[in-house]
Write a protein that holds these residues in place. Structure first.
Motif, PDB file in Angstrom:
ATOM      1  N   TYR A 136       0.836  -1.210   0.000  1.00  0.00           N
ATOM      2  CA  TYR A 136       0.000   0.000   0.000  1.00  0.00           C
ATOM      3  C   TYR A 136       0.866   1.255   0.000  1.00  0.00           C
ATOM      4  O   TYR A 136       0.682   2.156  -0.818  1.00  0.00           O
ATOM      5  N   LEU A 183     -14.357  17.825 -13.480  1.00  0.00           N
ATOM      6  CA  LEU A 183     -14.734  17.445 -12.106  1.00  0.00           C
ATOM      7  C   LEU A 183     -16.172  17.823 -11.731  1.00  0.00           C
ATOM      8  O   LEU A 183     -16.871  17.022 -11.100  1.00  0.00           O
ATOM      9  N   PRO A 184     -16.636  19.031 -12.113  1.00  0.00           N
ATOM     10  CA  PRO A 184     -18.008  19.390 -11.696  1.00  0.00           C
ATOM     11  C   PRO A 184     -19.073  18.427 -12.232  1.00  0.00           C
ATOM     12  O   PRO A 184     -20.120  18.252 -11.608  1.00  0.00           O
ATOM     13  N   SER A 236     -19.267  15.546  -9.542  1.00  0.00           N
ATOM     14  CA  SER A 236     -19.374  15.774  -8.094  1.00  0.00           C
ATOM     15  C   SER A 236     -20.555  14.940  -7.577  1.00  0.00           C
ATOM     16  O   SER A 236     -21.439  14.563  -8.352  1.00  0.00           O
ATOM     17  N   PRO A 237     -20.600  14.659  -6.277  1.00  0.00           N
ATOM     18  CA  PRO A 237     -21.729  13.875  -5.753  1.00  0.00           C
ATOM     19  C   PRO A 237     -23.069  14.515  -6.095  1.00  0.00           C
ATOM     20  O   PRO A 237     -24.034  13.819  -6.436  1.00  0.00           O
ATOM     21  N   GLN A 238     -23.132  15.870  -6.018  1.00  0.00           N
ATOM     22  CA  GLN A 238     -24.380  16.568  -6.326  1.00  0.00           C
ATOM     23  C   GLN A 238     -24.783  16.317  -7.780  1.00  0.00           C
ATOM     24  O   GLN A 238     -25.955  16.117  -8.094  1.00  0.00           O
ATOM     25  N   ARG A 285      -8.946   3.153   4.271  1.00  0.00           N
ATOM     26  CA  ARG A 285      -8.379   4.153   3.356  1.00  0.00           C
ATOM     27  C   ARG A 285      -8.071   3.493   2.013  1.00  0.00           C
ATOM     28  O   ARG A 285      -6.938   3.535   1.528  1.00  0.00           O
ATOM     29  N   GLY A 308      -4.002  10.588  -4.984  1.00  0.00           N
ATOM     30  CA  GLY A 308      -3.320  11.760  -5.530  1.00  0.00           C
ATOM     31  C   GLY A 308      -4.088  12.414  -6.660  1.00  0.00           C
ATOM     32  O   GLY A 308      -5.308  12.249  -6.783  1.00  0.00           O
ATOM     33  N   ARG A 356      -6.820  10.693  -8.919  1.00  0.00           N
ATOM     34  CA  ARG A 356      -7.976   9.985  -8.351  1.00  0.00           C
ATOM     35  C   ARG A 356      -9.079   9.915  -9.427  1.00  0.00           C
ATOM     36  O   ARG A 356      -9.391  10.892 -10.087  1.00  0.00           O
ATOM     37  N   ARG A 367     -19.480   4.580  -7.806  1.00  0.00           N
ATOM     38  CA  ARG A 367     -20.013   3.987  -6.565  1.00  0.00           C
ATOM     39  C   ARG A 367     -21.531   4.063  -6.532  1.00  0.00           C
ATOM     40  O   ARG A 367     -22.178   3.167  -5.993  1.00  0.00           O
ATOM     41  N   HIS A 376      -8.149  15.126  -2.557  1.00  0.00           N
ATOM     42  CA  HIS A 376      -8.345  14.930  -3.997  1.00  0.00           C
ATOM     43  C   HIS A 376      -9.752  14.442  -4.315  1.00  0.00           C
ATOM     44  O   HIS A 376      -9.984  13.832  -5.356  1.00  0.00           O
ATOM     45  N   GLY A 377     -10.671  14.688  -3.388  1.00  0.00           N
ATOM     46  CA  GLY A 377     -12.082  14.457  -3.714  1.00  0.00           C
ATOM     47  C   GLY A 377     -12.538  13.014  -3.699  1.00  0.00           C
ATOM     48  O   GLY A 377     -13.466  12.668  -4.430  1.00  0.00           O
ATOM     49  N   HIS A 378     -11.938  12.180  -2.876  1.00  0.00           N
ATOM     50  CA  HIS A 378     -12.428  10.790  -2.786  1.00  0.00           C
ATOM     51  C   HIS A 378     -13.830  10.731  -2.191  1.00  0.00           C
ATOM     52  O   HIS A 378     -14.567   9.783  -2.434  1.00  0.00           O
ATOM     53  N   GLN A 379     -14.160  11.722  -1.347  1.00  0.00           N
ATOM     54  CA  GLN A 379     -15.490  11.804  -0.720  1.00  0.00           C
ATOM     55  C   GLN A 379     -15.756  10.688   0.288  1.00  0.00           C
ATOM     56  O   GLN A 379     -16.900  10.404   0.639  1.00  0.00           O
ATOM     57  N   MET A 380     -14.692  10.042   0.745  1.00  0.00           N
ATOM     58  CA  MET A 380     -14.905   8.977   1.716  1.00  0.00           C
ATOM     59  C   MET A 380     -15.227   9.541   3.103  1.00  0.00           C
ATOM     60  O   MET A 380     -15.836   8.857   3.922  1.00  0.00           O
ATOM     61  N   SER A 397     -19.338  18.373  -0.143  1.00  0.00           N
ATOM     62  CA  SER A 397     -18.493  18.495  -1.323  1.00  0.00           C
ATOM     63  C   SER A 397     -18.663  19.872  -1.940  1.00  0.00           C
ATOM     64  O   SER A 397     -19.775  20.401  -1.994  1.00  0.00           O
ATOM     65  N   ASP A 398     -17.560  20.442  -2.427  1.00  0.00           N
ATOM     66  CA  ASP A 398     -17.694  21.678  -3.199  1.00  0.00           C
ATOM     67  C   ASP A 398     -18.007  21.301  -4.646  1.00  0.00           C
ATOM     68  O   ASP A 398     -18.188  20.119  -4.951  1.00  0.00           O
ATOM     69  N   GLU A 399     -18.049  22.276  -5.548  1.00  0.00           N
ATOM     70  CA  GLU A 399     -18.501  21.942  -6.905  1.00  0.00           C
ATOM     71  C   GLU A 399     -17.504  21.058  -7.654  1.00  0.00           C
ATOM     72  O   GLU A 399     -17.846  20.399  -8.622  1.00  0.00           O
ATOM     73  N   MET A 400     -16.255  21.021  -7.181  1.00  0.00           N
ATOM     74  CA  MET A 400     -15.246  20.149  -7.791  1.00  0.00           C
ATOM     75  C   MET A 400     -15.274  18.747  -7.178  1.00  0.00           C
ATOM     76  O   MET A 400     -14.512  17.878  -7.584  1.00  0.00           O
ATOM     77  N   GLY A 401     -16.095  18.574  -6.155  1.00  0.00           N
ATOM     78  CA  GLY A 401     -16.128  17.275  -5.495  1.00  0.00           C
ATOM     79  C   GLY A 401     -15.129  17.152  -4.356  1.00  0.00           C
ATOM     80  O   GLY A 401     -14.988  16.079  -3.770  1.00  0.00           O
ATOM     81  N   ASN A 402     -14.431  18.236  -4.045  1.00  0.00           N
ATOM     82  CA  ASN A 402     -13.499  18.180  -2.919  1.00  0.00           C
ATOM     83  C   ASN A 402     -14.249  18.401  -1.605  1.00  0.00           C
ATOM     84  O   ASN A 402     -15.327  19.004  -1.581  1.00  0.00           O
ATOM     85  N   CYS A 448      -9.891   8.487   5.092  1.00  0.00           N
ATOM     86  CA  CYS A 448      -9.390   9.376   4.033  1.00  0.00           C
ATOM     87  C   CYS A 448      -8.092   8.828   3.460  1.00  0.00           C
ATOM     88  O   CYS A 448      -7.095   8.734   4.172  1.00  0.00           O
ATOM     89  N   PRO A 449      -8.083   8.453   2.180  1.00  0.00           N
ATOM     90  CA  PRO A 449      -6.861   7.880   1.599  1.00  0.00           C
ATOM     91  C   PRO A 449      -5.737   8.898   1.443  1.00  0.00           C
ATOM     92  O   PRO A 449      -4.589   8.515   1.259  1.00  0.00           O
ATOM     93  N   GLU A 450      -6.072  10.182   1.514  1.00  0.00           N
ATOM     94  CA  GLU A 450      -5.046  11.210   1.342  1.00  0.00           C
ATOM     95  C   GLU A 450      -4.567  11.765   2.689  1.00  0.00           C
ATOM     96  O   GLU A 450      -3.723  12.657   2.708  1.00  0.00           O
ATOM     97  N   ARG A 451      -5.117  11.277   3.781  1.00  0.00           N
ATOM     98  CA  ARG A 451      -4.802  11.798   5.129  1.00  0.00           C
ATOM     99  C   ARG A 451      -4.932  13.322   5.151  1.00  0.00           C
ATOM    100  O   ARG A 451      -4.044  14.034   5.638  1.00  0.00           O
TER     101      ARG A 451
END
Lengths: 402, 64
Positions: free
Chosen positions: A55, A110-111, A114-116, A342, A349, A352, A360, B11-15, B26-31, B55-58
């Motif tokens: 890992y 990215l937008p 996004s989840p939204q 994690r 990085g 992603r 998901r 980096h926006g994993h959203q976990m 989340s912001d509009e970029m998914g971060n 969080c994979p990015e800590r």
């Protein structure tokens, strides 16, 4: 391809990610390499590569994007002539981009993910899953991979892109040639040609008849620093959406179905505690991470004692990282309510997976819908499941009965 | 307990938002963004710790 496969002499110096046993179940090999004196293995096959399995190493390489570049992201080298001719510059941004261009390549898409933004695909995905189940439910048997999983992401992505759903079979064939039958250079060339020509025609059609609320139209009209983005960027993003958004998620759904077919206790756990779904999906993604990417070494460097040369390929074995006992307790066990997770199924990085929220969502909705309608099911024959592997790992034939 | 996200590391994993949707969004970029100003209420602290450990990015910092 009728290549005669040389038996693997030693996993640490001669691994073969296309060896049939490795394709089917790579985890014992990952584990053997990871626990050896040499957790970053080397092979000379397919023009050579390195394979980190811990890992910590996989994540460190993903973070060091200046040393480990994204000039080549496939687990095998480009086919001869790739990158030449008209539209030779079409890649798959942002996953194939390095900074500084990576920054704007990524910010533009990215937008959309996004989840939204992806939430609007939930009902359509559920309807689609229900239609697929309607077709099999009275038969008492189905191929969870070919009748179900395979049809979900391709239709979701086609809807997102605003391209004809009737072309599903073509899209699937192109994607399989590009990512699965990856040792067949002619097939990859064919897929690339088809994908580029298809999206060129889609762009031309939109120039004639502009559309509203349309992903490709918006992409075509995007300006960066006062200039409309180049056609190569538009084609590249469409290429990425199709190639990266289909085979990967379909593989994840298929693996989850294969798992659920064999674990009635997990089906019950989710039935009894629906709040567990989001956490459970992350655990299943950890366990069955479908994707291995690659990086190209920028300059000679010694990494963890390995003498890596400029131009070397490094396989980003996220599935191996996700089973490292140094990071995860009982890593080979699915623990649906795992507390510390994690996982790097979507990488780590700056690269992603841009579509991770959509992926998901698709995995969750596909499993939820199936389990609501077919709560009890099992594998017809455990020994008669076939798998794709290499770049993307997941079942391709997985008969279940109910 | 207070919590923050290191913007450059996320980096926006959203976990985090999966582990603690009341605390992270989340912001509009998914971060990731933190949805709660000031102290994290007692009933959300366990979830917040879980978010940190997923969080994979800590990128999540908790200060007690």
């Amino acid at each position: 391809m009728t290549e005669v496969r040389k038996p693997v002499e030693d996993l640490l110096t001669d691994y073969d990610i296309f060896e049939p046993e490795f394709v089917k179940d790579p985890y014992p090999s990952f584990s053997e390499i990871r626990e050896s004196q040499c957790p970053i293995a080397r092979t000379e096959r397919y023009e050579g590569s390195w394979l980190p399995t811990r890992y910590e190493d996989v994540v460190a390489i993903a973070q060091e994007y200046e040393t480990f570049t994204s000039r080549g992201i496939l687990v095998v080298p480009p086919f001869p002539g790739q990158g030449e001719g008209s539209y030779g510059g079409v890649t798959a941004p942002p996953i194939t981009s390095d900074p500084p261009d990576h920054h704007w390549h990524r910010r533009l898409i990215l937008p959309v993910f996004s989840p939204q933004s992806v939430a609007k695909f939930e009902q359509g995905t559920r309807d689609l899953c229900n239609q697929l189940i309607d077709e099999v439910i009275d038969k008492g048997t189905a191929d969870a991979a070919a009748d179900y999983a395979q049809h979900i992401p391709v239709r979701v992505i086609a809807t997102l892109l605003g391209v004809p759903l009737e072309m599903e079979a073509d899209f699937t064939a192109w994607v399989r040639a590009a990512l699965e039958n990856i040792l067949d250079a002619e097939g990859r060339k064919w897929a690339r040609k088809n994908i580029i020509e298809f999206f060129l025609a889609q762009v031309a059609e939109r120039k004639q008849n502009p559309r509203e609320d349309d992903f490709i139209t918006e992409l075509m009209n995007t300006e960066v620093e006062g200039k409309v983005v180049p056609i190569e960027y538009v084609l590249g993003v469409c290429n990425l959406m199709l190639v990266a958004g289909v085979d990967t998620t379909w593989s994840a759904i298929g693996s989850c179905m294969w798992h659920m077919a064999q674990h009635p206790e997990h089906r019950k756990q989710l039935r009894d505690n629906p709040d567990l779904w989001p956490t459970a999906i992350e655990e299943l993604l950890r366990m069955y991470a479908p994707v291995t990417m690659a990086r190209i070494v920028d300059h000679d460097v010694e990494f963890q004692g390995c003498p890596m040369k400029a131009g070397d390929r490094v396989l980003m074995a996220f599935p191996a990282a996700n089973r490292d006992p140094r990071q995860f307790e009982n890593p080979d066990e699915v623990i649906l309510d795992r507390e510390h997770n994690r996982h790097v199924a979507f990488g780590s990085g700056i690269h992603r997976c841009a579509g991770s929220n959509l992926a998901r969502l698709e995995v969750r909705v596909a499993l939820q819908t199936w389990l609501e309608r077919i709560p009890e099911f099992e594998l017809v024959d455990k020994t008669d499941v076939t798998w794709a592997g290499g770049q993307v790992h997941g079942p391709r034939k997985c008969l279940v009965s109910f | 307990m207070r919590v923050s996200v290191i913007d450059d590391a996320c980096h926006g994993h959203q976990m985090c938002a999966i582990a603690a949707p009341e605390v992270f969004g989340s912001d509009e970029m998914g971060n990731a963004i933190v949805l709660i100003d000031g102290d994290i209420p007692a009933e959300l602290q366990a979830k917040t710790r879980r978010a940190e450990s997923n969080c994979p990015e800590r990128a999540i910092v908790i200060t007690d």
